[in-house]
Design an enzyme around this catalytic site. Sequence first.
Site, short mmCIF file in Angstrom:
data_model
loop_
_atom_site.label_atom_id
_atom_site.label_comp_id
_atom_site.label_asym_id
_atom_site.label_seq_id
_atom_site.Cartn_x
_atom_site.Cartn_y
_atom_site.Cartn_z
N GLN A 217 -4.76 7.48 -4.97
CA GLN A 217 -4.09 6.41 -4.24
C GLN A 217 -3.84 6.76 -2.78
O GLN A 217 -3.53 5.88 -1.98
CB GLN A 217 -2.76 6.04 -4.92
CG GLN A 217 -2.95 5.39 -6.28
CD GLN A 217 -1.62 5.05 -6.89
OE1 GLN A 217 -1.01 5.87 -7.58
NE2 GLN A 217 -1.14 3.84 -6.64
N LEU B 171 1.44 0.52 -6.67
CA LEU B 171 1.58 0.67 -5.22
C LEU B 171 0.28 0.37 -4.49
O LEU B 171 0.29 0.07 -3.30
CB LEU B 171 2.07 2.08 -4.89
CG LEU B 171 3.48 2.41 -5.40
CD1 LEU B 171 3.74 3.91 -5.30
CD2 LEU B 171 4.53 1.62 -4.64
#
Length: 185
Positions: free
Chosen positions: A65, A113
Amino acid sequence: MITMDTIIREGNPILRARAAQLTFPLKDDERQLAHDLMEFLENSQDEEIAKKYRLRAGVGLAAPQVAVSKRMTAVLVPGEEPDKPIFKHVLINPTILSESVQLAALAEGEGCLSVDRDVPGYVPRHARIKLRWFDLDGEEHVARLQNYPAIVVQHEIDHLNGILFFDHINKDNPFTAPEGTLLLE
């Protein structure tokens, strides 16, 4: 310090790649990454810091990420008291050793996220897992997790395998889960 600007978003091919295994001893930049991932989670769960830096609250953040395709993720599941988390670890090369037949899903669905949109629907996952991972020093750990912590860890391991949470949602009936699935509030 990792901020929301550091986190890559869906559409980036790194999020769909299988992350590489790490080898020990970890390099300095890998140790720093582990620290930074956990620091983000701590900051994102602190109201004042989160507001100051405009951080979305998170309970897990995987290396892919932040555009690092390695098998590392941080998990911080808060407890009733701020200084007593339910599960707080940086997981290196995590593996699910066994999983329950019983499935569970969060009643409100999952978020990520790396996903800036709301994707409604149940995300069926195993209600209980037996997890093996290595810490920053290469020490092996095994733990049994259930319900919410188990769901969080499975979400993070998916990131290491190029899978996003909405891949698990029933496309035709998003709020349909396999029979017998526990819905967790």
